[in-house]
Design a protein around this motif. Structure first.
Motif, PDB file in Angstrom:
ATOM      1  N   ASN A   7     -28.960  -0.184 -17.503  1.00 26.72           N
ATOM      2  CA  ASN A   7     -29.801  -1.354 -17.741  1.00 26.72           C
ATOM      3  C   ASN A   7     -29.408  -2.108 -19.012  1.00 26.72           C
ATOM      4  N   ILE A   8     -28.366  -1.643 -19.697  1.00 29.40           N
ATOM      5  CA  ILE A   8     -27.894  -2.335 -20.891  1.00 29.40           C
ATOM      6  C   ILE A   8     -26.900  -3.419 -20.478  1.00 29.40           C
ATOM      7  N   LYS A   9     -27.150  -4.631 -20.926  1.00 30.10           N
ATOM      8  CA  LYS A   9     -26.258  -5.750 -20.624  1.00 30.10           C
ATOM      9  C   LYS A   9     -25.530  -6.197 -21.884  1.00 30.10           C
ATOM     10  N   ILE A  10     -24.262  -6.497 -21.726  1.00 29.25           N
ATOM     11  CA  ILE A  10     -23.466  -7.082 -22.801  1.00 29.25           C
ATOM     12  C   ILE A  10     -22.824  -8.351 -22.262  1.00 29.25           C
ATOM     13  N   ARG A  11     -23.191  -9.473 -22.852  1.00 26.80           N
ATOM     14  CA  ARG A  11     -22.732 -10.790 -22.389  1.00 26.80           C
ATOM     15  C   ARG A  11     -23.016 -10.990 -20.904  1.00 26.80           C
ATOM     16  N   GLY A  12     -24.176 -10.527 -20.508  1.00 28.35           N
ATOM     17  CA  GLY A  12     -24.624 -10.731 -19.139  1.00 28.35           C
ATOM     18  C   GLY A  12     -24.101  -9.739 -18.124  1.00 28.35           C
ATOM     19  N   VAL A  13     -23.269  -8.779 -18.563  1.00 21.71           N
ATOM     20  CA  VAL A  13     -22.694  -7.798 -17.637  1.00 21.71           C
ATOM     21  C   VAL A  13     -23.271  -6.421 -17.940  1.00 21.71           C
ATOM     22  N   LYS A  14     -23.736  -5.725 -16.899  1.00 18.16           N
ATOM     23  CA  LYS A  14     -24.322  -4.411 -17.085  1.00 18.16           C
ATOM     24  C   LYS A  14     -23.252  -3.337 -17.262  1.00 18.16           C
ATOM     25  N   ILE A  15     -23.572  -2.346 -18.065  1.00 21.86           N
ATOM     26  CA  ILE A  15     -22.718  -1.173 -18.216  1.00 21.86           C
ATOM     27  C   ILE A  15     -22.864  -0.306 -16.974  1.00 21.86           C
ATOM     28  N   ASP A  16     -21.800   0.348 -16.569  1.00 21.32           N
ATOM     29  CA  ASP A  16     -21.854   1.297 -15.459  1.00 21.32           C
ATOM     30  C   ASP A  16     -22.302   2.645 -16.019  1.00 21.32           C
ATOM     31  N   GLY A  17     -23.579   2.944 -15.892  1.00 18.34           N
ATOM     32  CA  GLY A  17     -24.141   4.161 -16.461  1.00 18.34           C
ATOM     33  C   GLY A  17     -23.591   5.429 -15.859  1.00 18.34           C
ATOM     34  N   ASN A  18     -23.084   5.350 -14.649  1.00 22.05           N
ATOM     35  CA  ASN A  18     -22.490   6.535 -14.017  1.00 22.05           C
ATOM     36  C   ASN A  18     -21.077   6.774 -14.537  1.00 22.05           C
ATOM     37  N   PHE A  19     -20.298   5.709 -14.648  1.00 25.41           N
ATOM     38  CA  PHE A  19     -18.916   5.804 -15.127  1.00 25.41           C
ATOM     39  C   PHE A  19     -18.862   6.275 -16.582  1.00 25.41           C
ATOM     40  N   THR A  20     -19.824   5.857 -17.385  1.00 22.09           N
ATOM     41  CA  THR A  20     -19.824   6.188 -18.821  1.00 22.09           C
ATOM     42  C   THR A  20     -20.696   7.389 -19.150  1.00 22.09           C
ATOM     43  N   LEU A  21     -21.226   8.071 -18.151  1.00 27.30           N
ATOM     44  CA  LEU A  21     -22.244   9.103 -18.386  1.00 27.30           C
ATOM     45  C   LEU A  21     -21.771  10.225 -19.302  1.00 27.30           C
ATOM     46  N   ASP A  22     -20.580  10.772 -19.059  1.00 25.84           N
ATOM     47  CA  ASP A  22     -20.103  11.889 -19.878  1.00 25.84           C
ATOM     48  C   ASP A  22     -20.023  11.501 -21.355  1.00 25.84           C
ATOM     49  N   GLU A  23     -19.505  10.321 -21.634  1.00 21.33           N
ATOM     50  CA  GLU A  23     -19.379   9.888 -23.028  1.00 21.33           C
ATOM     51  C   GLU A  23     -20.743   9.576 -23.645  1.00 21.33           C
ATOM     52  N   ASN A  24     -21.643   9.050 -22.857  1.00 21.43           N
ATOM     53  CA  ASN A  24     -22.985   8.773 -23.364  1.00 21.43           C
ATOM     54  C   ASN A  24     -23.732  10.064 -23.689  1.00 21.43           C
ATOM     55  N   ILE A  25     -23.572  11.076 -22.838  1.00 19.04           N
ATOM     56  CA  ILE A  25     -24.167  12.383 -23.118  1.00 19.04           C
ATOM     57  C   ILE A  25     -23.630  12.912 -24.443  1.00 19.04           C
ATOM     58  N   ALA A  26     -22.321  12.810 -24.628  1.00 20.02           N
ATOM     59  CA  ALA A  26     -21.691  13.329 -25.843  1.00 20.02           C
ATOM     60  C   ALA A  26     -22.126  12.542 -27.074  1.00 20.02           C
ATOM     61  N   ASP A  27     -22.248  11.217 -26.958  1.00 17.15           N
ATOM     62  CA  ASP A  27     -22.708  10.409 -28.092  1.00 17.15           C
ATOM     63  C   ASP A  27     -24.099  10.834 -28.534  1.00 17.15           C
ATOM     64  N   ASN A  28     -25.004  10.952 -27.585  1.00 17.01           N
ATOM     65  CA  ASN A  28     -26.386  11.293 -27.892  1.00 17.01           C
ATOM     66  C   ASN A  28     -26.525  12.699 -28.450  1.00 17.01           C
ATOM     67  N   SER A  29     -25.895  13.646 -27.805  1.00 19.16           N
ATOM     68  CA  SER A  29     -26.020  15.037 -28.241  1.00 19.16           C
ATOM     69  C   SER A  29     -25.277  15.280 -29.547  1.00 19.16           C
ATOM     70  N   CYS A  83     -31.858  10.260 -16.174  1.00 19.80           N
ATOM     71  CA  CYS A  83     -32.539   9.405 -17.149  1.00 19.80           C
ATOM     72  C   CYS A  83     -31.512   8.621 -17.964  1.00 19.80           C
ATOM     73  N   MET A  84     -30.484   9.308 -18.435  1.00 19.84           N
ATOM     74  CA  MET A  84     -29.493   8.657 -19.287  1.00 19.84           C
ATOM     75  C   MET A  84     -28.633   7.670 -18.487  1.00 19.84           C
ATOM     76  N   LYS A  85     -28.306   8.032 -17.278  1.00 27.26           N
ATOM     77  CA  LYS A  85     -27.517   7.129 -16.433  1.00 27.26           C
ATOM     78  C   LYS A  85     -28.278   5.830 -16.187  1.00 27.26           C
ATOM     79  N   ASP A  86     -29.566   5.932 -15.876  1.00 23.26           N
ATOM     80  CA  ASP A  86     -30.379   4.743 -15.615  1.00 23.26           C
ATOM     81  C   ASP A  86     -30.557   3.920 -16.888  1.00 23.26           C
ATOM     82  N   GLN A  87     -30.718   4.598 -18.013  1.00 21.80           N
ATOM     83  CA  GLN A  87     -30.907   3.887 -19.283  1.00 21.80           C
ATOM     84  C   GLN A  87     -29.718   2.989 -19.596  1.00 21.80           C
ATOM     85  N   TYR A  88     -28.524   3.543 -19.532  1.00 23.19           N
ATOM     86  CA  TYR A  88     -27.337   2.769 -19.905  1.00 23.19           C
ATOM     87  C   TYR A  88     -26.990   1.738 -18.827  1.00 23.19           C
TER      88      TYR A  88
END
Length: 227
Positions: A108-130, A101-106
């Motif tokens: 789909n986030i675009k910054i200046r037209g470029v999508k974030i790699d939700g898989n590459f950033t997954l560990d840090e995104n988990i830590a940010d949220n938790s 869920c979190m990988k797919d969410q991130y």
């Protein structure tokens, strides 16, 4: 010290970075978290300052680093810092479901037209949220023990709103196009705006605090939660 140059390093108790480093970290092989003293000042911490500010910033950082023990990499190590598959099967399956869920969410986030790699950033995104969620729980426990804080003078916000604003201001940043694209390619942390909006949009307490309408950008119907 010079006398330490020829000695065998103590890998269990020695610091991996000096105390002047403004960066907390978790080491899976040592199973420890380090918060250098240089971090205990603005924008992370105010000695004797409002608890909402300190929990929102430093509290979420502490939660962030502890969560790394239970992300994709950290979960592979046991309490002794050894590689070990110590989770039961049900926990693994739940983890795979929530992290998807979190990988797919991130992703789909675009910054200046470029999508974030939700898989590459997954560990840090988990830590940010938790980390943010843990900090809010801790702040609510503090309130239960010490009572509600007085509203800050001249600030037209509740202390819960101050909490989330304190979290968000840590990630204020400005990028050139080159710097942003390089960051997206090389850094496992999502850019600041995505770190803030991603974690806050998954927080039910944030939506309640700022009265975000259901299905709005900051209060989506589907909220991702790993820990």
């Amino acid at each position: 010290m010079v006398s330490d140059l020829n000695s065998v390093p103590d890998r269990k108790t020695s610091w991996l970075r000096p105390p002047v480093t403004v960066n907390a970290y978790y080491s899976p092989t040592r199973n420890d978290v380090i918060f250098p003293i240089a971090m205990f000042h603005l924008p992370f911490y105010i000695p004797d300052g409002p608890s909402a500010v300190n929990f929102g910033a430093m509290g979420s950082i502490i939660g962030h680093e502890i969560t790394h023990a239970f992300d994709l990499q950290g979960r592979q190590y046991d309490g002794q810092g050894k590689l070990s598959d110590w989770w039961n099967e049900q926990t693994v399956q739940n983890f795979l479901l929530t992290t998807t869920c979190m990988k797919d969410q991130y992703s789909n986030i675009k910054i200046r037209g470029v999508k974030i790699d939700g898989n590459f950033t997954l560990d840090e995104n988990i830590a940010d949220n938790s980390g943010l969620r843990a900090a809010m729980y801790a702040y609510q426990m503090w309130i239960e023990e010490f009572g509600e804080e007085l509203q800050l003078p001249g600030v037209n916000m509740s202390m819960y709103q101050v909490f989330y604003t304190s979290f968000a201001q840590m990630y204020c940043s400005k990028w050139t196009d080159y710097g942003l694209f390089y960051h997206l390619l090389t850094d496992p942390h999502s850019p600041g705006s995505a770190r803030v909006n991603g974690a806050l949009s998954n927080s039910q307490t944030f939506s309640w605090t700022f009265q975000c309408p259901l299905d709005s950008k900051m209060n989506p119907r589907v909220k991702c939660e790993v820990w």
